[in-house]
Write a protein that holds these residues in place. Structure first.
Motif, PDB file in Angstrom:
ATOM      1  N   LEU A   1       0.826  -1.214   0.000  1.00 15.10           N
ATOM      2  CA  LEU A   1       0.000   0.000   0.000  1.00 15.10           C
ATOM      3  C   LEU A   1       0.858   1.261   0.000  1.00 15.10           C
ATOM      4  CD1 LEU A   1      -2.683  -1.065   2.682  1.00 15.10           C
ATOM      5  CD2 LEU A   1      -2.839  -1.268   0.182  1.00 15.10           C
ATOM      6  N   CYS A   2       1.795   1.350  -0.917  1.00 13.71           N
ATOM      7  CA  CYS A   2       2.743   2.469  -0.926  1.00 13.71           C
ATOM      8  C   CYS A   2       2.066   3.812  -1.169  1.00 13.71           C
ATOM      9  CB  CYS A   2       3.811   2.235  -1.987  1.00 13.71           C
ATOM     10  SG  CYS A   2       4.816   0.775  -1.666  1.00 13.71           S
TER      11      CYS A   2
ATOM     12  N   VAL B   1       2.054   5.561  -3.823  1.00 17.27           N
ATOM     13  CA  VAL B   1       2.801   6.418  -4.751  1.00 17.27           C
ATOM     14  C   VAL B   1       2.085   6.462  -6.091  1.00 17.27           C
ATOM     15  CG1 VAL B   1       5.035   5.956  -3.678  1.00 17.27           C
ATOM     16  CG2 VAL B   1       4.234   4.444  -5.504  1.00 17.27           C
TER      17      VAL B   1
ATOM     18  N   ARG C   1       2.581   5.856  -9.538  1.00 22.99           N
ATOM     19  CA  ARG C   1       3.519   5.197 -10.462  1.00 22.99           C
ATOM     20  C   ARG C   1       3.406   5.759 -11.871  1.00 22.99           C
ATOM     21  NH1 ARG C   1       2.870  -1.176  -9.235  1.00 22.99           N
ATOM     22  NH2 ARG C   1       4.021  -1.266 -11.222  1.00 22.99           N
TER      23      ARG C   1
ATOM     24  N   ASN D   1       7.901  -7.444  -4.718  1.00 27.25           N
ATOM     25  CA  ASN D   1       7.362  -6.745  -3.544  1.00 27.25           C
ATOM     26  C   ASN D   1       7.785  -7.416  -2.236  1.00 27.25           C
ATOM     27  OD1 ASN D   1       5.718  -8.980  -3.796  1.00 27.25           O
ATOM     28  ND2 ASN D   1       3.815  -7.861  -3.472  1.00 27.25           N
TER      29      ASN D   1
HETATM   30  S1  SF4 Z   1       2.868  -2.779  -6.263  1.00 31.28           S
HETATM   31 FE1  SF4 Z   1       4.817  -1.755  -5.680  1.00 31.28          FE
HETATM   32  S2  SF4 Z   1       4.322   0.431  -5.456  1.00 31.28           S
HETATM   33 FE2  SF4 Z   1       2.384  -0.725  -5.477  1.00 31.28          FE
HETATM   34  S3  SF4 Z   1       1.874  -1.087  -3.318  1.00 31.28           S
HETATM   35 FE3  SF4 Z   1       3.058  -2.872  -4.033  1.00 31.28          FE
HETATM   36  S4  SF4 Z   1       5.211  -2.462  -3.594  1.00 31.28           S
HETATM   37 FE4  SF4 Z   1       4.093  -0.522  -3.437  1.00 31.28          FE
END
Ligand code: SF4
Length: 327
Positions: A37-38, A40, A42, A86
């Motif tokens: 759950l970053c 970010v 992308r 991940n």
């Molecule tokens: S897919 Fe990558 S960016 Fe997205 S939540 Fe998982 S680790 Fe984070």
């Protein structure tokens, strides 16, 4: 319903496959594709734990002859190895692919190219499409599949995952994936945190495998002995009981099903940073693997796949758990 007919064909025909890809891609704006759950974006070049952006990164693709016989068959499993991961297992045997995101940037491709790889593997005669470490690239995979289907792509999709998956993401794969091939790495989050940097691995892996079983059920083979549908769980035996084999297999048989395929993997060897951890800085012992086989036998899994210790890159044919273990 015909188990051998990939269900994504109907999803594509109804327009649903495109809608799934749209929903998944939207989530890349505040990435929650996996349990990290970053958050970010992308699509705007922000990197989270997996260091992956908008485009897929493919380290390599090939006809893989060393997977379980029900996947490799006689013509190989059409395998696409995605870069980055991940998890960050200290003993990862593919760490150049999974943990060197800067080195892998050169392998960034478009979804059109990824669709081309899928079609090429089909043209080479592979039995299935085997997506290795797909968790962080699910949106890109579904989009590429949507491009490949109208060009004639028909292989069953194998989702070959570390099981650190999001339930919301897995839910989108219902009808897309035919065979789930999840790892069951640990039964203890202390071990998961120490060796794979995932303090909540057990929760996510177990709920993911339950969801996979809900979608696909037990492992089903066609008349030629090839997997067409279902769940095949991989359990890598680690030195010193670190993988929690008894607890994991008890959970799998009692809380999920003995109808899942079980693959007991002997191929562990200390790679990457494993030399820094004395307790895992060795191969597994024959006795440890034998003990794991006895546990699997005790829990009565219907179909178990076994690797040789001296040649762990291949599976022993016709293994009968009643026989003594040897090479
Ligand atoms: S897919 Fe990558 S960016 Fe997205 S939540 Fe998982 S680790 Fe984070």
């Amino acid at each position: 319903m015909d188990d051998a007919r990939p269900p994504y064909i109907d999803l594509h025909a109804s327009g649903e496959l495109e809608q799934i890809a749209d929903r998944l891609e939207k989530r890349l704006e505040a990435c929650d594709i996996c349990p990290r759950l970053c958050g970010v974006n992308r699509l705007r070049g922000e990197r989270g734990y997996c260091h992956s952006l908008e485009k897929p990164v493919v380290a390599s693709y090939c006809e893989h002859r060393g997977e379980e016989p029900v996947l490799s068959g006689s013509r190989g499993s059409g395998t696409i190895f995605f870069a980055n991961c991940n998890l960050r297992c200290v003993y990862c045997q593919n760490y150049q692919i999974s943990q060197d995101w800067q080195g892998q940037e050169v392998n960034t491709v478009t979804v059109e190219t990824l669709a081309g790889y899928m079609l090429e593997l089909q043209n080479r005669g592979c039995h299935n499409l085997n997506l290795v470490s797909p968790s962080h690239f699910v949106p890109q995979i579904v989009r590429a599949l949507g491009l490949a289907v109208p060009l004639g792509f028909r292989l069953p999709v194998v989702y070959n995952t570390n099981s650190y998956d999001s339930l919301e993401t897995l839910a989108e794969l219902e009808g897309v994936v035919s065979i789930y091939l999840p790892d069951l790495k640990y039964a203890d989050d202390q071990q998961a945190k120490k060796y794979s940097r995932a303090a909540d691995y057990t929760l996510h892996a177990r709920q993911s495998i339950r969801e996979m079983y809900r979608q696909a059920g037990g492992l089903k083979l066609d008349e030629n002995g090839m997997g067409v549908k279902g769940v095949l769980v991989r359990h890598l035996i680690l030195p010193g009981g670190i993988a929690g084999t008894r607890e994991s297999l008890a959970w799998l048989s009692e809380e999920v099903s003995r109808e899942v395929g079980l693959s007991l993997m002997s191929q562990y060897h200390p790679s990457n940073w494993a030399k820094r951890y004395a307790e895992i800085n060795r191969n597994i012992l024959k006795e440890e693997y034998g003990a794991a086989l006895r546990i699997a036998n005790e829990y009565g899994f219907k179909r178990t796949f076994v690797q040789g210790l001296s040649s762990p890159q291949s599976y022993l044919p016709d293994f009968n758990l009643g026989k003594p273990f040897g090479n």
